[in-house]
Structure formats: C-alpha cells, structure tokens
Write an enzyme that holds these catalytic residues in place. Structure first.
Site, PDB file in Angstrom:
ATOM      1  N   ASP A  39       0.828  -1.204   0.000  1.00  0.00           N
ATOM      2  CA  ASP A  39       0.000   0.000   0.000  1.00  0.00           C
ATOM      3  C   ASP A  39       0.866   1.259   0.000  1.00  0.00           C
ATOM      4  O   ASP A  39       0.559   2.240  -0.671  1.00  0.00           O
ATOM      5  CB  ASP A  39      -0.915   0.017   1.235  1.00  0.00           C
ATOM      6  CG  ASP A  39      -2.039  -0.999   1.096  1.00  0.00           C
ATOM      7  OD1 ASP A  39      -2.143  -1.630   0.025  1.00  0.00           O
ATOM      8  OD2 ASP A  39      -2.797  -1.160   2.070  1.00  0.00           O
ATOM      9  N   LEU A  89     -11.871   8.286  -0.657  1.00  0.00           N
ATOM     10  CA  LEU A  89     -11.644   9.303   0.370  1.00  0.00           C
ATOM     11  C   LEU A  89     -10.357  10.034   0.049  1.00  0.00           C
ATOM     12  O   LEU A  89      -9.367   9.418  -0.344  1.00  0.00           O
ATOM     13  CB  LEU A  89     -11.489   8.654   1.750  1.00  0.00           C
ATOM     14  CG  LEU A  89     -12.730   8.160   2.475  1.00  0.00           C
ATOM     15  CD1 LEU A  89     -12.334   7.327   3.691  1.00  0.00           C
ATOM     16  CD2 LEU A  89     -13.607   9.339   2.904  1.00  0.00           C
ATOM     17  N   GLU A 114     -13.559   8.544  13.072  1.00  0.00           N
ATOM     18  CA  GLU A 114     -13.813   7.122  12.861  1.00  0.00           C
ATOM     19  C   GLU A 114     -12.509   6.441  12.487  1.00  0.00           C
ATOM     20  O   GLU A 114     -11.585   7.089  12.009  1.00  0.00           O
ATOM     21  CB  GLU A 114     -14.802   6.932  11.685  1.00  0.00           C
ATOM     22  CG  GLU A 114     -15.989   7.842  11.771  1.00  0.00           C
ATOM     23  CD  GLU A 114     -16.987   7.666  10.623  1.00  0.00           C
ATOM     24  OE1 GLU A 114     -16.884   6.688   9.876  1.00  0.00           O
ATOM     25  OE2 GLU A 114     -17.865   8.535  10.503  1.00  0.00           O
ATOM     26  N   LYS A 116     -10.487   3.937   9.921  1.00  0.00           N
ATOM     27  CA  LYS A 116     -10.633   3.551   8.525  1.00  0.00           C
ATOM     28  C   LYS A 116     -10.496   2.033   8.451  1.00  0.00           C
ATOM     29  O   LYS A 116      -9.410   1.482   8.604  1.00  0.00           O
ATOM     30  CB  LYS A 116      -9.570   4.240   7.675  1.00  0.00           C
ATOM     31  CG  LYS A 116      -9.745   3.997   6.213  1.00  0.00           C
ATOM     32  CD  LYS A 116      -8.986   5.021   5.404  1.00  0.00           C
ATOM     33  CE  LYS A 116      -9.195   4.771   3.932  1.00  0.00           C
ATOM     34  NZ  LYS A 116      -8.609   3.499   3.482  1.00  0.00           N
ATOM     35  N   ARG A 137     -18.004  -1.713  -4.876  1.00  0.00           N
ATOM     36  CA  ARG A 137     -17.958  -0.315  -5.326  1.00  0.00           C
ATOM     37  C   ARG A 137     -17.661  -0.204  -6.816  1.00  0.00           C
ATOM     38  O   ARG A 137     -18.150   0.696  -7.495  1.00  0.00           O
ATOM     39  CB  ARG A 137     -16.881   0.427  -4.512  1.00  0.00           C
ATOM     40  CG  ARG A 137     -16.871   1.915  -4.732  1.00  0.00           C
ATOM     41  CD  ARG A 137     -15.782   2.581  -3.904  1.00  0.00           C
ATOM     42  NE  ARG A 137     -14.461   2.053  -4.237  1.00  0.00           N
ATOM     43  CZ  ARG A 137     -13.322   2.494  -3.731  1.00  0.00           C
ATOM     44  NH1 ARG A 137     -13.328   3.448  -2.837  1.00  0.00           N
ATOM     45  NH2 ARG A 137     -12.172   1.968  -4.087  1.00  0.00           N
TER      46      ARG A 137
END
Ligand code: NAD
Length: 336
Positions: A39, A89, A114, A116, A137
């Site tokens: 990532d 996001l 919040e 993630k 999605r």
C-alpha cells in the site's frame, strides 16, 4: 518532493512507466488477488502520478488510474448500477495536512472521528426494508453484483427493522475480523488451499466467490459507514438525517451494524488525540485499520461542500504508516 520539475517528455515517459503498474495494482487489489505492490508503494506511485498530472495537465486523461475510483467491475459477475455514486476518500499522510483540512476545508466544524476499516466497500440496497442488491464499489458508478455472497454475512440484515425509508443505499465495509484471520488462513493451509496476504485481501477474495456456499464459510463481517440514495422517509427519520452521527443511530435502529469506534470531535486537539489513540490501539481492534477518517457531522454542510470526481470534500482519511511485515515481503517483487 516537488523540487524537480521534469520537461513534458520526461514526465510522459515516467507517466507511461507507472500508470500501467498502478492500473494493474488496482485491479489486483480490488479483486482480491495477491497485491502486487505494498500500500505504501502504491500510495507513493499514485502521488507521483498526481504530481505529474498537476504539472502537465495533458497527462490527466480520463482513463488515468489517478483519476479513477477503485477499479472497473470485473468480468464474471453481473454489473449493477448504483443509485448514487460511491466515492473514495481524500487521503493525507501528515498531521500538518490533516490540520489544514480540519481548520481550512472543514472550518474546525464538529466532525465524526472514525477508524478507517481495512476491508472492501459494498453498497447494500434495501427496497421496502428488504435487501435486494449487494454490490462492490467497482468504479463508483457500476459495481459487481455479489448479492448472493452478501446474504451469507450474518451481520448484514436481510430485512430492516423499525422506521426505514422506502429505498435506502447503505454503504459500508466488508472485512474479516483480526481474531478470525489467522485461524482461517491456517484452515486454508491445512486444506491445501490458497492463503491470503492479509485480512483485507481475504475479504475481497471471499466476497467474490462464484459459489455462495464457499463465501458462507468465510468469516466475513460488515460495518456501515455511509449512505447513498435515501427516498421515502418519515419526518422523524429526516430529523436524524441532519447529521452523520444521526445516520449511524438510524442504522442501529434498523439493525445495521455500525462501528463501536466513532466519536464526535470539535477541536484540533480532539482530532489529533483520536489519531494518536487509535495508532496505539491498532492491533487491538475488531478489524484491521489503515487510518482515521474525519467527516463533517452536518449533512447540510456536507452537501454544500460536495465532491470532486473522486472524493467528497467533507471527509478526509489520515493514513497510518504501514505495518512492517507485509511491506518487506511485497516490496521485493516490484521496484519502480
Ligand atoms: P481508500 O481505501 O484509501 O479509501 C476509501 C475507502 O475507505 C472507501 O471506499 C470506504 O470503503 C473505506 N472506508 C473504510 N472505513 C471508512 C469509514 N469509516 N468511513 C468511510 N469510508 C471508509 O481508497 P481506495 O480508493 O479504495 O483505495 C486506495 C487505497 O487502497 C490506497 O491508498 C492503497 O492504500 C490501497 N490500494 C493498494 C493497492 C496495492 O496494490 N497495494 C492497490 C490499490 C489500492
């Protein structure tokens, strides 16, 4: 670092080198295949693409992977058009950038804080309170129809309770709980089946099983964190829909699971405190996380700010640095 600005030819050459890699990484990542880069590496490549495209707008073509949300729906599943678009996001990687968003864009407004959730986004469509479609999605407009698999997740209600709208799209994250991941992988190994690199990857692969019986055996779970289309509501529901926190209360009333880690923040100290607190708690949570998310609580303000083609302006994700182990393993494979 923004200091070196190459000429168009060099920029295009670099773009041609990394854009296909980013596209392949997106396809692998979102389909539940083995990720081809970490990532961290992926985020670095995307940031570089965005910088090249900002400096040379000719490179910012619609088909650029830096301009897209996720990856197109894969073959093998029916496509399903979401009633309203799903976004990604906006992410920030430093507390300075987070502060700039909070005090600038958000005007230091009250926000939900919040975690993630490191899973994959799904859109659940309920009509007359009944679950009719569960979809990935995809590219934000069209997703893959994984309804049969979604129905096997016990925390996803087949029917809503109480005072629900005629039509509602509930967005959230499908994930494999941290406590169940190791034993799941061990069972895969014992059965001579594929092991997964991490819980997120396992969740993405599991939700895309062709046979819902296989999906049913996977320890999938779900937490809601947003809504799309909402039609046909009572005035009591409308009142709660004024805020993001109210939306989560409604989800709970309807029997839809929400995160136990949400709280309201209304100062930079609160924001920073949340980020630090959950960086420490990271491995003790129900699911993996890769950041903290802040959303302006007022849904009227959310609407005023709107979205770019990729991300809402009223929310931001602060990304935590990656956890060590996975990084070393994967980065050996691809060096760009
Ligand atoms: P993202 O995953 O960074 O953020 C958007 C998603 O966060 C939303 O779609 C939503 O599903 C999810 N989310 C989790 N918790 C949430 C919450 N509380 N509220 C709202 N949303 C929440 O963005 P993305 O566009 O899905 O993917 C980009 C990221 O995925 C990259 O930054 C990278 O880390 C990773 N990625 C990695 C690879 C790879 O090859 N390693 C490839 C593609 C993407």
């Amino acid at each position: 670092n923004g200091e070196v600005t190459e000429n168009f030819g060099d920029a295009r050459e670099r773009w041609n080198e990394i854009a296909p890699l980013v596209s392949s990484a997106q396809r692998a990542y979102h389909s539940g295949d083995e990720p081809i880069v970490t990532d961290e590496h992926y985020d670095r490549l995307v940031r570089e693409l965005r910088r090249l495209e900002a400096e040379h707008p000719e490179l910012a073509v619609d088909s650029s992977p830096a301009q897209s949300v996720g990856a197109p729906a894969a073959a093998g599943f029916e496509n399903v058009a979401h009633l309203e678009r799903l976004y990604s996001l906006q992410d920030v990687f430093t507390l300075d950038d987070l502060k700039e968003w909070y005090e600038g864009t958000a005007g230091a407004a009250r926000c939900t804080a919040e975690v993630k959730i490191d899973g994959l986004a799904v859109n659940l469509r309920y009509v007359g309170g009944e679950l009719v479609v569960g979809a990935t999605r995809g590219d934000g407009v069209t997703g893959e129809d994984v309804t049969a698999n979604v129905r096997t997740i016990s925390s996803v209600p087949q029917s809503l309770r109480g005072d629900f709208p005629d039509v509602v799209e509930i967005r959230g994250e499908v994930f494999i709980p941290l406590a169940k991941f190791d034993s799941f992988n061990a069972r895969q190994r014992a059965a001579g089946l594929k092991e997964f690199a991490n819980p997120r990857n396992a969740a993405a692969g599991s939700l895309r099983q062709k046979d819902p019986k296989v999906a049913a055996e996977r320890p999938l779970d779900f937490i809601a964190h947003g809504a799309g289309r909402i039609d046909g509501t009572s005035s009591a529901v409308d009142e709660k829909l004024a805020s993001q926190k109210g939306l989560y209360e409604l989800f709970q009333e309807w029997g839809v699971p929400v995160s136990p880690y949400v709280r309201l923040v209304s100062s930079w100290d609160d924001v920073e405190g949340f980020v630090r607190e959950y960086a420490d708690l990271r491995s003790d949570l129900i699911h993996g996380i890769d950041g903290a998310v802040f959303k302006i609580d007022s849904r009227a303000e959310q609407e005023d700010l709107g979205a770019t083609s990729r991300v809402p302006r009223w929310a931001v994700a602060y990304k935590y640095p990656p956890e060590e182990v996975e990084t070393r393993l994967l980065d050996i494979k691809v060096q760009v």
